[in-house]
Design a protein around this motif. Structure first.
Motif, short mmCIF file in Angstrom:
data_model
loop_
_atom_site.label_atom_id
_atom_site.label_comp_id
_atom_site.label_asym_id
_atom_site.label_seq_id
_atom_site.Cartn_x
_atom_site.Cartn_y
_atom_site.Cartn_z
N GLU A 84 1.93 13.94 33.17
CA GLU A 84 2.93 13.33 32.29
C GLU A 84 2.76 11.82 32.22
OE1 GLU A 84 4.52 15.28 30.31
OE2 GLU A 84 3.70 16.98 31.43
N ARG A 85 2.53 11.20 33.36
CA ARG A 85 2.34 9.74 33.41
C ARG A 85 1.09 9.32 32.62
NH1 ARG A 85 1.07 9.33 38.48
NH2 ARG A 85 -1.08 8.81 38.13
N LEU B 224 -0.49 11.02 30.20
CA LEU B 224 -0.32 11.28 28.76
C LEU B 224 0.58 10.23 28.11
CD1 LEU B 224 -0.08 15.17 28.67
CD2 LEU B 224 -1.99 13.72 27.95
N ALA B 225 1.55 9.71 28.85
CA ALA B 225 2.40 8.64 28.31
C ALA B 225 1.59 7.35 28.16
CB ALA B 225 3.60 8.42 29.23
N GLU B 226 0.66 7.14 29.07
CA GLU B 226 -0.16 5.92 29.06
C GLU B 226 -1.29 6.01 28.03
OE1 GLU B 226 -2.75 3.32 32.33
OE2 GLU B 226 -1.56 5.03 33.00
N TYR B 227 -1.81 7.23 27.82
CA TYR B 227 -2.94 7.45 26.91
C TYR B 227 -2.58 8.53 25.90
CZ TYR B 227 -5.47 4.81 30.41
OH TYR B 227 -5.87 3.82 31.27
N PRO B 228 -2.03 8.16 24.75
CA PRO B 228 -1.59 9.13 23.75
C PRO B 228 -2.73 10.00 23.20
CG PRO B 228 -0.84 6.91 23.16
CD PRO B 228 -1.70 6.79 24.36
N THR B 229 -3.98 9.54 23.34
CA THR B 229 -5.11 10.34 22.85
C THR B 229 -5.52 11.41 23.85
OG1 THR B 229 -6.65 8.71 23.75
CG2 THR B 229 -6.04 8.48 21.42
N GLU C 65 -5.19 14.80 26.22
CA GLU C 65 -4.72 16.17 25.95
C GLU C 65 -4.37 16.86 27.25
OE1 GLU C 65 -7.54 18.53 23.63
OE2 GLU C 65 -8.58 16.65 23.17
N ARG C 66 -3.31 17.64 27.20
CA ARG C 66 -2.91 18.46 28.34
C ARG C 66 -3.89 19.63 28.44
NH1 ARG C 66 1.97 18.66 30.32
NH2 ARG C 66 2.81 17.61 28.50
N LEU D 278 -9.27 13.13 28.79
CA LEU D 278 -9.15 11.77 28.25
C LEU D 278 -10.46 11.35 27.61
CD1 LEU D 278 -7.40 9.95 31.23
CD2 LEU D 278 -6.38 10.54 29.05
N ASP E 43 -11.32 5.49 25.48
CA ASP E 43 -9.95 4.99 25.52
C ASP E 43 -9.50 4.49 26.89
OD1 ASP E 43 -9.92 5.74 22.92
OD2 ASP E 43 -8.61 7.47 23.19
#
Length: 171
Positions: A48-49, A51-56, A58-59, A71, A75
């Motif tokens: 979660e942390r 993905l919040a930092e790197y919007p590109t 993917e889970r 990631l 990026d």
């Protein structure tokens, strides 16, 4: 990233479906995929942390189970990537190995031991193997020391010189 991943205790490089991968005791913690991205096995709160930092990012999930994140390499800067690789290693490594590594890291920052300055990877390798003094180094052969991941020719030379200065030598 390769250098940072392999600097972790007992980390090994292999392949996963033909892609470079890194594991600790058979458990994968990072994969460099064909789409110029890195796949990192991380706990849910870290996912979660990140993905919040790197919007590109993917889970990564398999059959509804969270595995980590993917990631794009473009990026993320190298230093942050190295930190995330270490975090993935910590997530997948056995608890005792992580505890030994943490103790080695703490000890490497402590003044007072008689081990010479041989660099962080070599110092961590020695502490992880339970070698905390020159006396314990003298009980090992050069081959045993070289077998420790992170102990290279320069560290061996420095250790040998320190042993000679104290009237000792490798076994």
């Amino acid at each position: 990233m390769r250098k940072a991943a392999l600097a972790m205790p007992e980390a090994e490089e292999g392949t996963h479906f033909g892609m470079p991968s890194f594991s600790v005791r058979g458990k994968g913690f990072a994969v460099l995929d064909r789409r110029d991205a890195v796949l990192l096995h991380l706990p849910a709160e870290a996912v979660e942390r990140v993905l919040a930092e790197y919007p590109t990012g993917e889970r990564l999930e398999r059959r509804g189970t969270l595995l980590g994140v993917r990631l794009p390499l473009a990026d993320i800067d190298g230093q942050r990537l190295n930190g995330l690789a270490a975090e993935a290693w910590r997530h997948r490594a056995p608890k005792r190995l992580v505890a030994a590594y943490d103790e080695a890291e703490r000890a490497a920052g402590r003044p007072g031991g008689d081990l010479p300055a041989i660099g962080r990877p070599a110092t961590s390798a020695l502490y992880t193997a339970g070698i905390t003094s020159l006396e314990q180094v003298a009980e090992r052969s050069e081959a045993e020391l070289r077998a420790l991941h992170g102990v290279g020719p320069k560290a061996i030379r420095i250790l040998r010189e320190a042993l000679e200065a104290s009237g000792r030598s490798l076994r």
